[in-house]
Design a protein around this motif. Structure first.
Motif, PDB file in Angstrom:
ATOM      1  N   THR A 155      48.792  29.577  51.134  1.00 38.66           N
ATOM      2  CA  THR A 155      49.945  30.146  51.793  1.00 38.66           C
ATOM      3  C   THR A 155      50.016  31.567  52.475  1.00 38.66           C
ATOM      4  O   THR A 155      50.974  32.080  52.962  1.00 38.66           O
ATOM      5  CB  THR A 155      51.301  29.976  50.907  1.00 38.66           C
ATOM      6  N   THR A 156      49.018  32.296  51.973  1.00 37.97           N
ATOM      7  CA  THR A 156      49.052  33.591  52.449  1.00 37.97           C
ATOM      8  C   THR A 156      47.351  34.005  52.748  1.00 37.97           C
ATOM      9  O   THR A 156      46.455  33.385  52.558  1.00 37.97           O
ATOM     10  CB  THR A 156      49.288  34.579  51.447  1.00 37.97           C
ATOM     11  N   VAL A 157      47.205  35.131  53.435  1.00 35.55           N
ATOM     12  CA  VAL A 157      45.882  35.484  53.792  1.00 35.55           C
ATOM     13  C   VAL A 157      45.011  36.017  52.491  1.00 35.55           C
ATOM     14  O   VAL A 157      43.923  35.309  52.371  1.00 35.55           O
ATOM     15  CB  VAL A 157      45.810  36.740  54.780  1.00 35.55           C
ATOM     16  N   ALA A 158      45.627  36.409  51.513  1.00 34.35           N
ATOM     17  CA  ALA A 158      45.075  36.656  50.338  1.00 34.35           C
ATOM     18  C   ALA A 158      44.658  35.505  49.676  1.00 34.35           C
ATOM     19  O   ALA A 158      43.393  35.542  49.064  1.00 34.35           O
ATOM     20  CB  ALA A 158      46.050  37.619  49.578  1.00 34.35           C
ATOM     21  N   GLU A 159      45.322  34.570  49.613  1.00 29.71           N
ATOM     22  CA  GLU A 159      44.836  33.317  48.973  1.00 29.71           C
ATOM     23  C   GLU A 159      43.793  32.535  49.869  1.00 29.71           C
ATOM     24  O   GLU A 159      42.708  32.027  49.079  1.00 29.71           O
ATOM     25  CB  GLU A 159      45.961  32.132  49.107  1.00 29.71           C
ATOM     26  N   ALA A 160      43.780  32.720  50.925  1.00 30.17           N
ATOM     27  CA  ALA A 160      42.677  32.055  51.791  1.00 30.17           C
ATOM     28  C   ALA A 160      41.163  32.923  51.566  1.00 30.17           C
ATOM     29  O   ALA A 160      40.377  32.240  51.228  1.00 30.17           O
ATOM     30  CB  ALA A 160      43.235  32.172  53.446  1.00 30.17           C
ATOM     31  N   ARG A 161      41.642  34.279  51.353  1.00 33.22           N
ATOM     32  CA  ARG A 161      40.139  34.866  51.282  1.00 33.22           C
ATOM     33  C   ARG A 161      39.829  34.641  49.695  1.00 33.22           C
ATOM     34  O   ARG A 161      38.641  34.377  49.579  1.00 33.22           O
ATOM     35  CB  ARG A 161      40.595  36.403  51.152  1.00 33.22           C
ATOM     36  N   TRP A 162      40.572  34.432  48.784  1.00 32.03           N
ATOM     37  CA  TRP A 162      40.127  34.214  47.368  1.00 32.03           C
ATOM     38  C   TRP A 162      39.419  32.681  47.478  1.00 32.03           C
ATOM     39  O   TRP A 162      38.626  32.550  46.750  1.00 32.03           O
ATOM     40  CB  TRP A 162      41.580  34.210  46.378  1.00 32.03           C
ATOM     41  N   LEU A 163      40.222  31.935  48.252  1.00 28.24           N
ATOM     42  CA  LEU A 163      39.486  30.375  48.180  1.00 28.24           C
ATOM     43  C   LEU A 163      38.053  30.455  48.944  1.00 28.24           C
ATOM     44  O   LEU A 163      37.277  29.595  48.169  1.00 28.24           O
ATOM     45  CB  LEU A 163      40.509  29.351  48.959  1.00 28.24           C
ATOM     46  N   GLU A 164      38.062  31.056  49.866  1.00 26.29           N
ATOM     47  CA  GLU A 164      36.656  31.416  50.345  1.00 26.29           C
ATOM     48  C   GLU A 164      35.668  32.000  49.432  1.00 26.29           C
ATOM     49  O   GLU A 164      34.558  31.333  49.436  1.00 26.29           O
ATOM     50  CB  GLU A 164      36.727  32.232  51.933  1.00 26.29           C
ATOM     51  N   GLU A 165      36.043  32.883  48.733  1.00 29.37           N
ATOM     52  CA  GLU A 165      35.324  33.509  47.691  1.00 29.37           C
ATOM     53  C   GLU A 165      34.958  32.483  46.601  1.00 29.37           C
ATOM     54  O   GLU A 165      33.785  32.405  46.112  1.00 29.37           O
ATOM     55  CB  GLU A 165      35.765  34.600  46.989  1.00 29.37           C
ATOM     56  N   GLN A 166      35.670  31.316  46.438  1.00 27.87           N
ATOM     57  CA  GLN A 166      35.331  30.481  45.409  1.00 27.87           C
ATOM     58  C   GLN A 166      34.474  29.373  46.109  1.00 27.87           C
ATOM     59  O   GLN A 166      34.070  28.283  45.356  1.00 27.87           O
ATOM     60  CB  GLN A 166      36.620  29.759  44.849  1.00 27.87           C
ATOM     61  N   GLY A 167      34.183  29.360  47.315  1.00 24.27           N
ATOM     62  CA  GLY A 167      33.282  28.545  48.044  1.00 24.27           C
ATOM     63  C   GLY A 167      34.005  27.236  48.614  1.00 24.27           C
ATOM     64  O   GLY A 167      33.259  26.222  48.816  1.00 24.27           O
ATOM     65  N   VAL A 168      35.208  27.173  48.839  1.00 22.02           N
ATOM     66  CA  VAL A 168      35.861  25.853  49.434  1.00 22.02           C
ATOM     67  C   VAL A 168      35.366  25.630  50.822  1.00 22.02           C
ATOM     68  O   VAL A 168      34.924  26.438  51.402  1.00 22.02           O
ATOM     69  CB  VAL A 168      37.307  25.894  49.684  1.00 22.02           C
TER      70      VAL A 168
END
Length: 347
Positions: A155-168
């Motif tokens: 729901t935010t850019v910060a969440e999106a970046r975090w998810l990418e770091e986790q390999g989604v």
């Protein structure tokens, strides 16, 4: 073939949003067979119910489908908070002749677990998606062990970046217009929540994985707009709620088809977590974001008997009438036909 279709093995870049409490295998099968990605909402299913739904999906389609789970951390039960919540509801209990002492406490929604992962491994769904962040790494590794692609809401850019770091494998950009629960997990500050077409291009610029637009997209024109702003595909939920495959209640269907659908708000009253629904009596009288409500997902139990009594009288006054801000795309047509109509905007 476009990136999302290739990634998920689908023909159309359209995901049917998982609609907990409103749909099951029939809608998922219909959408997948039409070329989109049908979804099964699993957070409210017992293991036995989940197995039955997965068996029916396996029998009904050979196409990829999505199973969706919550990834919240269950709260510690708080007797004082529960008592305060039931006290706020006391006038309604009296109105309907309900003895609150007979109402059991309970969550009603469970996060993804090792038991669920073990069950899924028998069926090997092509896609597993999560709301409220991700489960722990051991569970994610289990999901990936059979080749499943992992999606999650941001729901935010910060969440999106975090998810990418986790390999989604792909990110669902959930705008504030979306019906149902906000998928936020890094911050619960509602001032961080953006509209879909403000959030989408920001996330597209911030990450390299495909981004799926969700929230307020209800017709082919909305699908086209999402593509222009960089979406790799769309996720649509509210528009499916009047289809014959949905088991949307009669009061809920009436609200979606009438002027009430013009008035939605985020509310914590029905589960404890902010979720968008059509404004009804309970939301008007207690305030949609009431501090009296139990924490997510523990608010549900105390509301359940009020909902049952009211719905038996044809009323949605105490029901979670989940809806996005754009219910005008709701059509009483088969889910397969709706899927093709919506995807026609992707040209």
């Amino acid at each position: 073939m476009d990136t999302l279709q290739k990634l998920l093995g689908i023909e159309l870049p359209l995901i049917q949003a998982p609609l907990a409490g409103i749909q099951g295998h029939a809608m998922a099968i219909a959408v997948s067979n039409a070329g989109g990605l049908g979804s099964l909402p699993c957070a409210m299913l017992t293991p036995d119910a989940l197995r039955k739904e997965l068996e029916l999906i396996r029998a009904g389609t050979s196409k990829p489908y999505n199973v969706n789970f919550f990834a919240h951390t269950p709260p510690t039960p708080d007797a004082a908070r529960e008592a305060a919540w039931r006290s706020a509801l006391a006038p309604y209990y009296r109105e309907f002749g309900i003895d609150p002492d007979t109402i059991p406490a309970g969550a009603g929604r469970a996060p993804f677990s090792a038991e669920a992962a073990e069950l899924l491994s028998e069926f090997k769904p092509a896609v597993v998606s999560f709301h409220f962040g991700l489960p722990d790494q051991v569970l994610l590794d289990r999901v990936r062990s059979w080749g499943a692609k992992v999606l999650c809401s941001a729901t935010t850019v910060a969440e999106a970046r975090w998810l990418e770091e986790q390999g989604v494998d792909a990110i669902i950009a959930q705008g504030i217009e979306a019906g149902g629960h906000r998928g936020f997990f890094l911050s619960h500050d509602l001032s961080t929540q953006l509209g879909t077409f403000a959030l989408l291009p920001q996330i597209v610029r911030a990450v390299k994985v495909p981004v799926i637009a969700a929230g307020g997209i209800a017709d082919a024109a909305g699908v086209a707009a999402a593509k222009v702003l960089g979406a790799a595909g769309v996720q649509i939920g509210t528009s499916y709620m009047l289809t014959p495959e949905a088991f949307t209640s009669a009061p809920h269907r009436a609200a979606l088809k009438g002027p009430a659908a013009d008035h939605t708000a985020l509310t914590t009253l029905f589960t404890g977590g902010p979720a968008r629904g059509i404004v009804n009596r309970l939301m008007r009288e207690l305030g949609p974001l009431s501090s009296a409500a139990q924490v997510f997902p523990l608010a549900t139990a105390a509301i359940a008997p009020l909902r049952s009594k009211a719905e038996a009288q044809g009323s949605g006054d105490f029901s979670p009438l989940w809806s996005g801000q754009n219910a005008r795309g709701c059509k009483e047509i088969p889910s397969a036909q709706l899927t093709r109509e919506l995807a026609a905007g992707w040209v």
